[in-house]
Every structure is written in C-alpha cells, then in structure tokens.
Design an enzyme around this catalytic site. Structure first.
Site, mmCIF file in Angstrom:
data_model
loop_
_atom_site.group_PDB
_atom_site.id
_atom_site.type_symbol
_atom_site.label_atom_id
_atom_site.label_comp_id
_atom_site.label_asym_id
_atom_site.label_seq_id
_atom_site.Cartn_x
_atom_site.Cartn_y
_atom_site.Cartn_z
ATOM 1 C CD1 TRP A 17 -2.358 -1.796 0.093
ATOM 2 C CD2 TRP A 17 -3.126 -1.108 2.089
ATOM 3 N NE1 TRP A 17 -3.504 -2.497 0.375
ATOM 4 C CE2 TRP A 17 -4.001 -2.091 1.590
ATOM 5 C CE3 TRP A 17 -3.397 -0.537 3.334
ATOM 6 C CZ2 TRP A 17 -5.134 -2.501 2.293
ATOM 7 C CZ3 TRP A 17 -4.524 -0.950 4.031
ATOM 8 C CH2 TRP A 17 -5.386 -1.920 3.514
ATOM 9 C CE LYS A 18 4.526 1.210 -4.302
ATOM 10 N NZ LYS A 18 5.075 1.645 -5.577
ATOM 11 C CG HIS A 103 9.824 -0.917 -2.527
ATOM 12 N ND1 HIS A 103 9.871 0.228 -3.279
ATOM 13 C CD2 HIS A 103 8.810 -1.660 -3.031
ATOM 14 C CE1 HIS A 103 8.920 0.181 -4.204
ATOM 15 N NE2 HIS A 103 8.251 -0.950 -4.071
ATOM 16 C CD GLU A 105 7.933 3.368 -4.423
ATOM 17 O OE1 GLU A 105 7.368 3.222 -3.326
ATOM 18 O OE2 GLU A 105 7.363 3.193 -5.516
ATOM 19 N N GLY A 234 1.480 -2.880 -6.259
ATOM 20 C CA GLY A 234 1.408 -1.589 -5.581
ATOM 21 C C GLY A 234 0.034 -0.961 -5.755
ATOM 22 N N GLY A 235 -0.065 -0.003 -6.673
ATOM 23 C CA GLY A 235 -1.282 0.787 -6.847
ATOM 24 C C GLY A 235 -2.560 -0.033 -6.950
HETATM 25 P P1 PGA Z 1 3.062 -0.594 -8.779
HETATM 26 O O1 PGA Z 1 4.115 -0.697 -7.574
HETATM 27 O O2 PGA Z 1 2.317 -1.901 -8.808
HETATM 28 O O3 PGA Z 1 2.177 0.554 -8.414
HETATM 29 O O4 PGA Z 1 3.843 -0.380 -10.030
HETATM 30 C C1 PGA Z 1 4.767 -1.897 -7.293
HETATM 31 C C2 PGA Z 1 5.697 -1.738 -6.113
HETATM 32 O O5 PGA Z 1 6.340 -0.699 -5.989
HETATM 33 O O6 PGA Z 1 5.812 -2.660 -5.279
#
Ligand code: PGA
Length: 262
Positions: A17-18, A103, A105, A234-235
């Site tokens: 979910w970030k 990750h 990010e 992710g999204g």
């Molecule tokens: P995304 O992100 O599915 O939104 O591309 C994946 C992730 O960063 O784990």
C-alpha cells in the site's frame, strides 16, 4: 491461511500500500475485502503491507485470510534508543508476518538505502522471525547500459550477506522503471531477470515474485511467465476488489509448475 517461507508450491500475491490508506480507508478496504463473494482464493498465499499505523488493526481484521507485513523494518537492535526506528520485533509484536526489504523507493529515493543497510534489515527481519521479501531491480539507465544482471547479482550478494545459509528465500524482481509506470516489463525481460536471479542462488529454495505495474488485466499473463512465483502489487492493491481480482487471476493459472531451484 498458510504463509511460510519454505518455498511451498503456493504462489504469493502481496499488496504494497506504500504511504496510502489510513484508519478509515483501510477499514473500508477490509469491509470490502471481507464481503467479497470470491473468498477464499484457493492455492495462494495473500499478503498486504499497509502503513505501519494500521498494521496491528489489519492483522486482527484479516487474520483468517491475509498475512500482514511491514513495508520496511529497522536494521538496528530489537529495542533501544533509536528514535523513529521500528524494529522487526516490534512489527512482529504488532502482527506482522513478513517485511518487504530493500524496496527501490527506499534504496533509490530519499532514504538512500545502501546494500549494506538492506543487509542489516534483512538480518533483523530473520532475527525477529519475519519472512523477509527482498526487493531487487535495475534502473532504466542500468538496463540501457546492459548492466541488469550485474546489478541484480550485486544486490543479491550484498543484501543477503548476513542471511543464514540455505534459508528459503522470497525475492521480488521489480524493475525500477516499471514501478507505477502503467507499463510492466515484457515477458522476455522478466524471464531473463528471474533466470539471472536464480543463477545467483544455486541450490537455494527460492520464490521470485514480479512487481511493477501489475493490474487485474495483466496479472494472469504475468504469473504465467516461466519462473514467476507470484506478484508484488502496488497501486492496484489499494482497491480491495482489484486485489481480489488479481488473486483470482493468479489462482486460476495454478496449473503451471513454477520453476524452482530446489
Ligand atoms: P506498482 O508498484 O504496482 O504501483 O507499479 C509496485 C511496487 O512498488 O511494489
């Protein structure tokens, strides 16, 4: 709900979910998820990595269906004077079963995590009994200059340097350029990268997930690619109905034998 790192035959689908969904929104997500007529999804292990603020609540609400994990953990000690850090032990105490480690990010964003720091986080997760899900991936510049395999090899070598030998591994291949890009990697790119990762881990029981722009529309074709043992989403995991749909697409393709090293 089964959840283990032993490389069992079940595929994994993990939602990340970030920095999204607080108390009210995550409660709504759970309401929608738990009301789904499509549960349980057989033959799969499901995981959600929510913000740490709602982790304990989600672990309680979803305990029969989904393993809850952390998006990161401290590489420091189990407890002590480390302002702002959250140890793997505290996360386990709150109900976490796994932790995403390294990750992109965090590696490449503001946190600037080095492979060394990632290695200490990996070891901390193992110490606390969490299943580490190690994230790997190359940037577009690294791909364009033909360095993908070397980058992946370095990330594996350095990031799990402190891991106990022969421990079952779960890795997530996430090309940086495919994350949040609405453009997943191609099957050829995924096959080659997963193969390059397996080559670094001869004899290791390992499951490799693919992540980067996974949606309900492409989940099935992605998980049918040789060497893909599951997905990191992710999204598209922010909507419970999409997450369930992705899980169903993956479960629907369970006939194929996953590629393994063991
Ligand atoms: P995304 O992100 O599915 O939104 O591309 C994946 C992730 O960063 O784990």
């Amino acid at each position: 709900m089964g959840w283990d790192g032993t490389g069992g035959l079940e595929r994994l689908v993990i939602g990340n979910w970030k920095m999204n969904l607080g108390l009210t929104a995550s409660d709504q997500w759970c309401d929608e998820f738990l009301a789904s007529p499509h549960l349980p999804v057989p033959g799969l292990q499901l995981g959600i990595a929510p913000p740490v603020t709602v982790l304990a609540r989600l672990a309680e609400r979803l305990k029969n269906w989904v393993a809850v994990g952390a998006q990161d953990c401290s590489g420091m000690a189990a407890a002590g004077a480390y302002t702002g850090e959250v140890s793997a032990e505290l996360l386990a105490d709150a109900g976490a079963v796994f932790a995403l480690i390294g990750h992109s990010e965090r590696r490449r964003g503001l946190a600037g995590e080095s492979n060394g720091l990632v290695a200490s986080k990996y070891a901390a997760a193992v110490r606390a009994g969490l299943l580490p899900v190690l994230c790997l991936g190359e940037s577009l510049a690294e791909r364009d200059s033909g360095e993908t395999s070397a980058v992946l090899a370095r990330q594996i070598r350095d990031s799990i340097a402190l891991a106990p030998p022969n421990q079952p591994l779960v890795l997530a291949y996430e090309p940086v350029w495919a994350i949040g890009a609405r453009r997943a990697a191609t099957p050829e790119q995924i096959v080659a990268a997963h193969l390059a990762i397996r080559e670094q881990l001869p004899g290791h029981p390992v499951r490799i997930l693919y992540g980067g722009s996974v949606t309900a529309n492409n989940a099935k074709s992605l998980v049918q690619i040789a060497g893909v043992d599951g997905l990191l989403v992710g999204g598209a995991s922010l909507k419970a109905s999409d997450f369930v749909m992705i899980a169903r697409e993956v479960a629907g393709s369970v006939g194929r034998q996953p590629l393994r090293n063991c």
